[in-house]
Each structure stands twice: as structure tokens, then as C-alpha cells.
Design an enzyme around this catalytic site. Structure first.
Site, short mmCIF file in Angstrom:
data_model
loop_
_atom_site.label_atom_id
_atom_site.label_comp_id
_atom_site.label_asym_id
_atom_site.label_seq_id
_atom_site.Cartn_x
_atom_site.Cartn_y
_atom_site.Cartn_z
N HIS A 156 0.84 -1.21 0.00
CA HIS A 156 0.00 0.00 0.00
C HIS A 156 0.87 1.27 0.00
O HIS A 156 0.44 2.31 0.50
CB HIS A 156 -0.94 0.04 1.20
CG HIS A 156 -1.66 -1.26 1.46
ND1 HIS A 156 -2.87 -1.56 0.89
CD2 HIS A 156 -1.31 -2.33 2.21
CE1 HIS A 156 -3.25 -2.77 1.28
NE2 HIS A 156 -2.31 -3.27 2.08
N SER A 277 14.41 21.73 -16.62
CA SER A 277 13.19 22.48 -16.86
C SER A 277 13.55 23.78 -17.56
O SER A 277 14.65 24.30 -17.38
CB SER A 277 12.51 22.78 -15.52
OG SER A 277 11.71 23.94 -15.63
N LYS A 283 15.53 22.00 -11.34
CA LYS A 283 14.89 20.75 -11.70
C LYS A 283 15.80 19.76 -12.43
O LYS A 283 16.63 20.12 -13.24
CB LYS A 283 13.66 21.01 -12.61
CG LYS A 283 12.51 21.65 -11.90
CD LYS A 283 11.82 20.76 -10.86
CE LYS A 283 11.04 19.66 -11.48
NZ LYS A 283 9.69 20.00 -11.87
N GLU A 290 9.01 8.63 -17.32
CA GLU A 290 7.63 9.08 -17.53
C GLU A 290 7.17 8.75 -18.95
O GLU A 290 6.02 8.35 -19.17
CB GLU A 290 7.54 10.59 -17.29
CG GLU A 290 7.75 10.95 -15.83
CD GLU A 290 7.97 12.43 -15.64
OE1 GLU A 290 6.97 13.17 -15.61
OE2 GLU A 290 9.12 12.86 -15.52
#
Ligand code: ARG
Length: 461
Positions: A156, A277, A283, A290
């Protein structure tokens, strides 16, 4: 380009229809396999006396010449042609006249295209399996170096029990081994020969389907000619195997995305495998993972495309089936791309062992072991479970952990507790004592690595 079937028609086909109908923009990539199939067919026609040996030899030489010209860039595919099959046959006829026109004797594009896709995908599966095998090796390598790298195991997404990075990696190793075996299975069932099914009903010529099977490396001719031209099960099976492989990469990617976050910081991607970024200077983004997660949806979409395309089709060939190629090629292309980027990305990522360990040291990940300590001293598990729960609640209240709570506090619950409890609940003990088969203890994971490497060499033999 004038149509092969112009004789039956009184008008040229509308230009938009021509473009709509044409598949060469995406089936052109099968030119090598189309020529390979045609050479086998022409060989068989010559050997069986259906065309003369001289014509057969001429056709074969011509096809080889066309192949060389395409590969050298001398011959460009004509994007107005209907498909790769028509293009190559027309080119052969352009070069050799009547001889070229004999190639299509006792054949249809229906069995031709079915052969081509099987040959093409057979090569692609081989390449994908090699990439997947190299990923398994990479995982074993990371595991070998991290047998003692303790990290939290989750259920979980809550810290559950301590494991090691090696143990975690070998879980993915098992998934990929199953992918490898599924791909081998798909390739094996795919490796039968539709050539000689012709349009749908076989032929009156005395063809030898065993010969073309042998020449093309197929295990046997397909048993039924209607099935020979209408079967695309192999595309569905492959898309399914690839969707599952992508699902594995996607789950792994999701973990890497989390592990890169400041909340976890378990790993740091190499700069070559991360992106920045355009506005936020701090970043460093895990774009590759992704994209893999995103492309997984796309490959699953390819599987659904194929299943939906087939579900209403009567026997035998229907033009809907031309849609098979974009879907299965897209799946194959994307899986290769993903594996090719994913492997070096995980090979170069830096592992932050300290953060992994710190995450495991909080969150009462050793609570089960604390209960087991009491069980080993004679207490029934349910009672031990209850006491440990109360201990955890006390720790939370006092802002302590099981490791830091004073032994006096322990003893208030039961006399069975002694200072050796701290040894029993140390992360090292928790991991090292879990040496059950398949468990996280280094000695157990070493066996998992051995088994994985052995299974891998069996798969790739
Ligand atoms: N381009 C076609 C395909 O990919 C080849 C088969 C065409 N057959 C036909 N009867 N029109 O399916």
C-alpha cells in the site's frame, strides 16, 4: 503508377482513394522480408517445374539486385505504389519484362503479406529478446552489488518490512524472464508458413509448401489455406506479450520516478539520462521513465487496435487487416526504444544507500520482528501482535522508534522482553534472518541471482 489490376477497370482510381488505400508508407519497411519470401517462392516454382529453371534463376537474380539497390539507396520506394509487394513486383517487371510477370504465379498478396509479417516479426522478436535479456543481466549486476543495501519494502506504499535493493531488483528479473519466455512462445507459434494458401483456396499448381517452409526457416506449412491468409493471432499474441513487458517497465519506471523525488531520494539519475526544466533551474526530471509509463498506454492501445480490428472479420482476407501493421510495428518500435533507453539509465543511476537505510529505519518496519521475538519466547502470535501494536502506539506518542524505546518501557508490557530484543529488531537481523526461499536475506538473494542467470542462459540458448 499504373495499377496491376487496371484491366478490370475502366477508370483510374481517384487520387485520394489511392493514397487512402496505399500501405507502402508503413509496409515499405518489410522490403527485405518480401524479397526473401519471393526468392523462396520463385525457387520452388522453378524446382516444381511451374516456371522454367531459367526464369526462376532470372527472377532470383533480379530480386537480389533490387534488394541491393534499395539498401544502397539507388532505388527509392515509390510512395504512390499500393504496397511493398506491388512495388517490388512492378520493379522486377520493369527490369525483366515477362520474366518478372511470372513471379506471382500461384501466389496472392494475401499469403505474401502473411509471410512477410511473420518473417519481419520473427527478426524483431529476436532483437527484443536480446534487449530484454541484457536488462535481466543488468538487474543481476545491480543485485550483486547491493545484497546488503537495506531499503523499505512496501505494501500500500506504506513501509512494511525491510528488504534489500538486490531483492527488489530480482523481482523485476523474474518478470522479465517471464516476458522472455512469452516472447519465445509467441515466436514459436508464429513460425509456420502461410505461403501456398494463395488468395484463400490454395492452387491448382503442383506447389511444394514444404520446400518454401524449409527455405524460409518455418517449422511447417500452415494446415488450412483459409486460416493461412486470415490468421493474425500472432500479431495479437505479440502485442499482448509486449504490453505486459511494457507494464513491467512502467511499474519499474513509476518506482524510479518516486525514488528520484526529494521525498525519497533513493537514487540519482545520471545527467545523461535526465532532463531539466525551461523555467525552474533546480529541476532534474526523470522524463525517460515518464515517457515509458506513457508509452505503455500506447502499446496497450496497439493490442486493443488489433483485437478490435479482427473481431468482426469474416474469413478470409479483408482489407481491414492492412491495419495490423501500423499497430504491431508501433508496439515493436516503442518497446525497443524503451528498452534501449531504460537499460543504460538504470546502469548509470547512483544509489543512495544511506537514504534507503534511513527510510527503512523509521516507520516501524521491524514491528513484525518484534512480535516474532515474543513468539520465539513462547507467546502466541496474536498476543505478541497486540503487544507490539501497543508498543508502536507508545513510540508514536513519545516520538521514539522501537530501536530507541527504553527496555524498561518494553518490560512494562511483558517480562519476556530483554535487552536482546534490540538485536532481534535491528534491520540487519530483520533482513539476514529472512533467509526463507525467495526472501531478502543476502544468502537467499544470491540463490535468486544464480537461478535467474541460469534461466536466462536457458532462454537464450
Ligand atoms: N497491403 C495489403 C495488406 O497489407 C496486402 C494484401 C492485399 N490483398 C488484397 N487482397 N487487397 O494487407
Amino acid at each position: 503508377m499504373a495499377k496491376m489490376w487496371a484491366g478490370r477497370f475502366s477508370k483510374e482510381v481517384d487520387e485520394t482513394v489511392n493514397a487512402f488505400n496505399s500501405s507502402i508508407s508503413f509496409d515499405g519497411r518489410m522490403y527485405r522480408h518480401d524479397i526473401q519470401g519471393s526468392i523462396a517462392h520463385a525457387t520452388m516454382l522453378g524446382k516444381c517445374g511451374i516456371i522454367s529453371e531459367e526464369d526462376s534463376a532470372q527472377i532470383i537474380a533480379g530480386l537480389k539486385e533490387i534488394l541491393a539497390d534499395i539498401e544502397s539507396g539507388k532505388l527509392e520506394l515509390d510512395m504512390t505504389a499500393e504496397d511493398i509487394h506491388m512495388f517490388i513486383e512492378a520493379e522486377l517487371t520493369k527490369r525483366y519484362g515477362d520474366v518478372g510477370k511470372r513471379l506471382h504465379t500461384s501466389r496472392s498478396r494475401n499469403d505474401q503479406v502473411a509471410v512477410d509479417i511473420r518473417l519481419y516479426l520473427r527478426d524483431e522478436i529476436k532483437e527484443i529478446r536480446e534487449l530484454a535479456a541484457s536488462l535481466v543481466k543488468t538487474l543481476c549486476g545491480i543485485a550483486e552489488n547491493n545484497l546488503d543495501t537495506i531499503m523499505p519494502g512496501y505494501t500500500h506504499l506504506q513501509r512494511a518490512q525491510p528488504v534489500t535493493l538486490a531483492h527488489h531488483m530480482m523481482a523485476y528479473g523474474q518478470m522479465l524472464l517471464r516476458d522472455l519466455s512469452r516472447l519465445a512462445d509467441t515466436a514459436e507459434r508464429m513460425n509456420v508458413n502461410p505461403l501456398g494458401s494463395c488468395a484463400l483456396a490454395g492452387t491448382t499448381y503442383p506447389i511444394d509448401r514444404g520446400m518454401t517452409s524449409e527455405l524460409l526457416g518455418f517449422d511447417a506449412p500452415m494446415v488450412n489455406s483459409l486460416d493461412g491468409v486470415s490468421d493474425r493471432d500472432f500479431c495479437v499474441e505479440l502485442a499482448c506479450a509486449l504490453s505486459l513487458l511494457m507494464t513491467h517497465l512502467s511499474r519499474f519506471s513509476e518506482e524510479i520516478i518516486m525514488w528520484c523525488s526529494w521525498e525519497f531520494k533513493f537514487i540519482e539519475l545520471d545527467d545523461a539520462y535526465a532532463t531539466g526544466s525551461s523555467i525552474m533551474p533546480q529541476k532534474k526530471n526523470p522524463d525517460i521513465t515518464e515517457l515509458i509509463r506513457g508509452k505503455t498506454g500506447r502499446v496497450t492501445g496497439d493490442l486493443v487496435t488489433l483485437l478490435s480490428m479482427l473481431k468482426g472479420l469474416p474469413l478470409a482476407y479483408n482489407k481491414d487487416m492492412q491495419e495490423d501493421k501500423e499497430a504491431i510495428f508501433d508496439a515493436v518500435d516503442n518497446v525497443k526504444l524503451c528498452l534501449k533507453t531504460f537499460i543504460p539509465m538504470i546502469e548509470t543511476m547512483r544509489i543512495n544507500k544511506e537514504n534507503m537505510r534511513n527510510a527503512a529505519a523509521r516507520g516501524f518496519i521491524n514491528a513484525t520482528d518484534c512480535a516474532d521475538y515474543l513468539v520465539k519466547k513462547g507467546m502466541p502470535f496474536r498476543d505478541a501482535y497486540k503487544i507490539t501494536g501497543q508498543l508502536v502506539a507508545l513510540c508514536i506518542q513519545k516520538n521514539e522508534t522501537l530501536e530507541t524505546l527504553a527496555i524498561e518501557e518494553y518490560k512494562k508490557f511483558t517480562d519476556l522482553f530483554d535487552t536482546d530484543v534490540f538485536d532481534a529488531i535491528s534491520l540487519e537481523t530483520c533482513v539476514n534472518q529472512r533467509k526463507s526461499e525467495g526472501g531478502p536475506a543476502p544468502e537467499s538473494v544470491k540463490i535468486q541471482i544464480q537461478k535467474t542467470m541460469k534461466a536466462l542462459s536457458g532462454e537464450m540458448a
